[in-house]
Design a protein around this motif. Structure first.
Motif, PDB file in Angstrom:
ATOM      1  N   TYR A 154      -6.281 -12.162   0.643  1.00  0.00           N
ATOM      2  CA  TYR A 154      -5.298 -11.847  -0.401  1.00  0.00           C
ATOM      3  C   TYR A 154      -4.037 -12.689  -0.283  1.00  0.00           C
ATOM      4  CZ  TYR A 154      -8.330  -7.880  -1.155  1.00  0.00           C
ATOM      5  OH  TYR A 154      -9.415  -7.090  -1.419  1.00  0.00           O
ATOM      6  N   GLN A 184     -12.396   2.057   5.171  1.00  0.00           N
ATOM      7  CA  GLN A 184     -12.359   0.981   4.193  1.00  0.00           C
ATOM      8  C   GLN A 184     -11.850  -0.277   4.897  1.00  0.00           C
ATOM      9  OE1 GLN A 184     -13.417   0.091   1.508  1.00  0.00           O
ATOM     10  NE2 GLN A 184     -12.007  -1.018   0.196  1.00  0.00           N
ATOM     11  N   ALA A 231      -0.442  -6.803  -4.967  1.00  0.00           N
ATOM     12  CA  ALA A 231      -0.917  -5.788  -5.912  1.00  0.00           C
ATOM     13  C   ALA A 231      -2.443  -5.689  -5.846  1.00  0.00           C
ATOM     14  CB  ALA A 231      -0.459  -6.131  -7.333  1.00  0.00           C
ATOM     15  N   ARG A 232      -3.112  -6.817  -5.762  1.00  0.00           N
ATOM     16  CA  ARG A 232      -4.575  -6.815  -5.613  1.00  0.00           C
ATOM     17  C   ARG A 232      -4.978  -6.188  -4.292  1.00  0.00           C
ATOM     18  NH1 ARG A 232      -7.234 -10.962  -4.842  1.00  0.00           N
ATOM     19  NH2 ARG A 232      -5.587 -12.443  -4.282  1.00  0.00           N
ATOM     20  N   LEU A 265      -6.972   0.932  -1.586  1.00  0.00           N
ATOM     21  CA  LEU A 265      -6.976   2.338  -1.992  1.00  0.00           C
ATOM     22  C   LEU A 265      -8.151   2.702  -2.896  1.00  0.00           C
ATOM     23  CD1 LEU A 265      -3.149   2.610  -2.766  1.00  0.00           C
ATOM     24  CD2 LEU A 265      -4.339   3.339  -0.696  1.00  0.00           C
ATOM     25  N   ALA A 266      -9.014   1.729  -3.196  1.00  0.00           N
ATOM     26  CA  ALA A 266     -10.055   1.943  -4.206  1.00  0.00           C
ATOM     27  C   ALA A 266     -11.009   3.067  -3.846  1.00  0.00           C
ATOM     28  CB  ALA A 266     -10.838   0.640  -4.422  1.00  0.00           C
ATOM     29  N   GLU A 267     -11.333   3.253  -2.570  1.00  0.00           N
ATOM     30  CA  GLU A 267     -12.361   4.220  -2.191  1.00  0.00           C
ATOM     31  C   GLU A 267     -11.796   5.610  -1.897  1.00  0.00           C
ATOM     32  OE1 GLU A 267     -14.916   2.858   0.898  1.00  0.00           O
ATOM     33  OE2 GLU A 267     -15.438   0.996  -0.121  1.00  0.00           O
ATOM     34  N   ILE A 281       2.473   2.761  -3.262  1.00  0.00           N
ATOM     35  CA  ILE A 281       1.566   3.459  -4.170  1.00  0.00           C
ATOM     36  C   ILE A 281       1.181   4.822  -3.619  1.00  0.00           C
ATOM     37  CG2 ILE A 281      -0.754   3.397  -5.181  1.00  0.00           C
ATOM     38  CD1 ILE A 281      -0.452   0.381  -5.434  1.00  0.00           C
ATOM     39  N   VAL A 316       0.832  -1.208   0.000  1.00  0.00           N
ATOM     40  CA  VAL A 316       0.000   0.000   0.000  1.00  0.00           C
ATOM     41  C   VAL A 316       0.863   1.252   0.000  1.00  0.00           C
ATOM     42  CG1 VAL A 316      -1.780   1.283   1.240  1.00  0.00           C
ATOM     43  CG2 VAL A 316      -1.843  -1.227   1.189  1.00  0.00           C
ATOM     44  N   ALA A 359      -3.352  -3.865  -2.508  1.00  0.00           N
ATOM     45  CA  ALA A 359      -3.189  -2.409  -2.565  1.00  0.00           C
ATOM     46  C   ALA A 359      -4.302  -1.766  -3.383  1.00  0.00           C
ATOM     47  CB  ALA A 359      -1.822  -2.071  -3.153  1.00  0.00           C
ATOM     48  N   LYS A 360      -4.673  -2.401  -4.472  1.00  0.00           N
ATOM     49  CA  LYS A 360      -5.735  -1.853  -5.333  1.00  0.00           C
ATOM     50  C   LYS A 360      -7.048  -1.728  -4.572  1.00  0.00           C
ATOM     51  CE  LYS A 360      -8.342  -2.875  -9.547  1.00  0.00           C
ATOM     52  NZ  LYS A 360      -8.516  -3.825 -10.668  1.00  0.00           N
ATOM     53  N   ASP A 361      -7.414  -2.782  -3.838  1.00  0.00           N
ATOM     54  CA  ASP A 361      -8.683  -2.768  -3.124  1.00  0.00           C
ATOM     55  C   ASP A 361      -8.641  -1.867  -1.883  1.00  0.00           C
ATOM     56  OD1 ASP A 361      -9.606  -4.496  -5.006  1.00  0.00           O
ATOM     57  OD2 ASP A 361      -9.631  -6.266  -3.737  1.00  0.00           O
TER      58      ASP A 361
END
Length: 465
Positions: free
Chosen positions: A410, A403, A422-423, A429-431, A259, A256, A425-427
């Motif tokens: 994961y 969140q 990677a998945r 930071l998504a909101e 990014i 996380v 971090a994406k989820d």
């Protein structure tokens, strides 16, 4: 959850008794089975050694399917009993030790007509209801009355569930090829007695109760001696620093942080810890600087945060309870001083999910005017306002600022941590974009005018006509 699995009265359906081979498969409603027991030859009542330790989640419905399969198919004959499976569950003690032990035998009874004996040991743990459960079998040592078995390692909780005074029964058998192993004798001990190591206290007489009842001069059927006893503590903390890979906290922090750090102009991040005793006086803190400097808790980039994290693990002692509200209030004090939208605060909380001050944490979230981003390893869905806005004492948070991401979803069982993180971090930071825009809109804050284009030194300014 620790399951002890036995199968009884598995009738062969007319097939030859001597060719039965039993094996148990456990499926957790996934494409592949969770595990399987060893194969036991020539018995309709197999007592399997292998136990299965499953993660138990209070908040989830976990369906288990037990399949019994034989190498020769069981005939489904109506009206005939084809067997009974008994599943026993016992709450596991939080014991993280394993023990390495080695035994030898001396002057065991001769059981083979054309040879001596082929002895092996079977270990049983006593249960809370007074029954015994098999927990280990040694290898067979051929044609000897004085065997030396190989050293073996076993978890202490499998041996006695962490109860050092619980009875451990050990049976001695002579192995036979057809599976009808001859009973030589037995003896009982405990983990506490075994922990004395090699000494006169750990030389045990092997007694056959039937022989003892029939023969007045019967003494024993030989002796078994403990040769070595070595305790090893298994590293189980999520903070454990392995020389081979990042621990769970570090993986999440790096995934996380790498990014989100690019959205900070100076890349200086305050890093706080909670739930530990601090040197030199051992006081418990839920709001301490990871770098050891409470006046300046800032770390340079995500690499600096991780270095501070590693250093803190060497100096503090992890300790409960786990309180979130002090850290949330700490960051809120900084955010309260910035009201013009020039700065936006993101708080990443990485924890094992146990909250000791849930009410205070909800109160803090309702009060703050920052984004609280929680990354946790177990259930804390009630802090995520996606479905129902967080409330405290009748007051609701003005917007969804939490969140929830469960780390365990994961974890890549194949070891491919790059893609799984990677998945993650994406989820995680998504909101943030929508939460950021929501904050700015509710306060009527608009973007600042774009700065003029960059002009290299010495170049004349170009004017459009």
């Amino acid at each position: 959850m620790h399951f002890t699995i036995n199968i009884h009265e598995c009738k062969s359906g007319g097939n030859s008794f001597s060719t039965n081979r039993s094996q148990l498969f456990i499926d957790l409603s996934s494409p592949s089975s969770f595990g399987r027991t060893e194969v036991i030859d020539n018995t309709l009542n197999p007592d399997f050694v292998r136990k299965f330790i499953l993660d138990y989640f209070f908040e989830e419905r976990q369906n288990l399917r037990f399949d019994l399969r034989l190498e020769k198919p069981l005939g489904g004959i109506p009206g005939k009993k084809c067997g009974t499976i008994i599943v026993k569950a016992e709450e596991l003690n939080n014991c993280r030790e394993s023990v390495m032990m080695q035994f030898c035998g001396n002057k065991l009874d001769k059981k083979d007509f054309f040879g001596k004996s082929d002895p092996f040991l079977v270990f049983y743990r006593s249960n809370e209801d007074g029954t015994f459960t098999i927990c280990h079998k040694t290898e067979v040592v051929k044609n000897t009355l004085n065997p030396v078995w190989q050293a073996f390692k076993i978890p202490v909780r499998a041996l006695c569930n962490g109860d050092y005074d619980r009875t451990i029964k050990i049976e001695v058998y002579d192995w036979d090829r057809d599976g009808s192993h001859d009973f030589i004798g037995e003896f009982s001990t405990s983990y506490r007695e075994l922990s004395r190591g090699q000494s006169q206290f750990n030389v045990y007489e092997v007694v056959n109760p039937k022989k003892k009842g029939k023969k007045k001069k019967y003494l024993n059927s030989g002796t078994v001696t403990l040769l070595s006893f070595l305790v090893d503590t298994e590293p189980t903390s999520l903070h454990y620093m392995s020389p081979y890979q990042l621990n769970a906290y570090a993986m999440a922090l790096k995934a996380v942080g790498e990014i989100i750090q690019d959205y900070d102009s100076d890349k200086m991040f305050p890093a706080l810890g909670f739930g530990a005793k601090l040197p030199p006086d051992g006081r418990v803190s839920h709001e301490f600087a990871l770098n050891g400097n409470p006046q300046n808790p800032y770390c340079a980039g995500i690499d600096g945060v991780m270095e501070a994290y590693y250093q803190s693990l060497k100096s503090v002692q992890l300790y409960g309870p786990t309180n979130f509200s002090p850290v949330i209030n700490h960051v809120a004090r900084y955010a309260a001083s910035v009201k013009d939208g020039s700065q936006y605060f993101v708080l990443l909380i990485i924890t094992d999910g146990v909250i000791s001050d849930m009410a205070q944490t909800k109160e803090s979230i309702v009060n703050v005017r920052i984004l609280v981003l929680s990354l946790i390893f177990t259930a804390m869905v009630e802090l995520d306002g996606d479905e129902v806005r967080i409330s405290s004492r009748g007051r609701y948070a003005e917007r969804d600022i939490v969140q929830f991401v469960p780390f365990r979803d994961y974890i890549d069982r194949t070891g491919n941590h790059i893609l799984s993180m990677a998945r993650l971090a994406k989820d995680v930071l998504a909101e943030i974009p929508d939460q950021f825009l929501s904050y700015m809109r509710t306060r009527g804050i608009k973007p600042s005018p774009a700065p003029p284009p960059y002009t290299p030194p010495g170049q004349p300014l170009q004017t459009q006509i």
